[in-house]
Design a protein around this motif. Structure first.
Motif, mmCIF file in Angstrom:
data_model
loop_
_atom_site.group_PDB
_atom_site.id
_atom_site.type_symbol
_atom_site.label_atom_id
_atom_site.label_comp_id
_atom_site.label_asym_id
_atom_site.label_seq_id
_atom_site.Cartn_x
_atom_site.Cartn_y
_atom_site.Cartn_z
ATOM 1 N N ILE A 2 37.529 75.232 20.780
ATOM 2 C CA ILE A 2 38.627 76.071 20.293
ATOM 3 C C ILE A 2 38.634 76.097 18.767
ATOM 4 C CG2 ILE A 2 41.142 76.253 20.202
ATOM 5 C CD1 ILE A 2 41.236 75.287 23.050
ATOM 6 N N THR A 6 38.410 79.378 16.471
ATOM 7 C CA THR A 6 39.470 79.628 15.496
ATOM 8 C C THR A 6 38.887 79.855 14.106
ATOM 9 O OG1 THR A 6 40.963 78.253 16.795
ATOM 10 C CG2 THR A 6 41.617 78.726 14.532
ATOM 11 N N CYS A 68 39.821 82.511 23.260
ATOM 12 C CA CYS A 68 40.463 81.266 22.828
ATOM 13 C C CYS A 68 41.647 80.918 23.721
ATOM 14 C CB CYS A 68 40.896 81.383 21.371
ATOM 15 S SG CYS A 68 41.443 79.843 20.643
ATOM 16 N N VAL A 69 42.422 81.911 24.123
ATOM 17 C CA VAL A 69 43.560 81.668 25.002
ATOM 18 C C VAL A 69 43.088 81.296 26.408
ATOM 19 C CG1 VAL A 69 45.512 82.795 26.152
ATOM 20 C CG2 VAL A 69 45.162 83.096 23.713
ATOM 21 N N LYS A 72 41.714 77.619 26.504
ATOM 22 C CA LYS A 72 42.666 76.582 26.090
ATOM 23 C C LYS A 72 43.125 75.816 27.323
ATOM 24 C CE LYS A 72 47.070 76.013 23.823
ATOM 25 N NZ LYS A 72 48.276 76.111 24.587
ATOM 26 N N LYS A 74 45.336 74.047 29.981
ATOM 27 C CA LYS A 74 46.710 74.289 30.399
ATOM 28 C C LYS A 74 47.497 72.991 30.289
ATOM 29 C CE LYS A 74 45.753 78.473 31.825
ATOM 30 N NZ LYS A 74 44.880 78.972 30.832
#
Length: 122
Positions: A2, A6, A68-69, A72, A74
């Motif tokens: 991530i 980013t 990226c989402v 990610k 949970k």
């Protein structure tokens, strides 16, 4: 992973900002500096490159944001009271008290006596 995505999004966003600032809204921009028609890439090709770079970087930022989402992990958050802390009591009625803690209470129906304010001693 991530963090890498980013960083790529930030770099692409900065490049996108710079490319948009180079362009002119009326079609001048960077291409207006090439006054001769026999420049290396030509005026039209410079404008085409800037437009394609803008769309490409914008698409890259959007796709990387979605990726990226999606990758990610949970996480779920639960609210649990602290161990040993008393549970809050909810009576259902809001607290309508108008008295401040630590002040003397006047009997019901009587006005509290005005206490003179004394200035602090110097």
């Amino acid at each position: 992973m991530i963090t890498l995505i980013t960083v790529l999004i930030v770099i692409a966003s900065i490049a996108l900002i710079l490319i948009v600032l180079v362009q002119n809204s009326k079609g001048g921009g960077l291409s207006s500096g090439f006054s001769s028609s026999n420049a290396i890439m030509g005026v039209r090709k410079t404008t085409d490159f800037l437009e394609k770079a803008t769309w490409g970087l914008a698409g890259f930022v959007m796709v990387m944001s979605i990726v990226c989402v999606m990758i990610k992990p949970k996480t779920t958050y639960t609210l649990q009271p602290e161990v040993g802390a008393p549970a809050p009591v909810n009576t259902g009625a809001p607290d309508m008290s108008t008295t401040l803690p630590g002040l003397p209470q006047a009997p019901a129906g009587e006005q509290p006596a005005q206490q003179p304010v004394t200035p602090p001693a110097e």
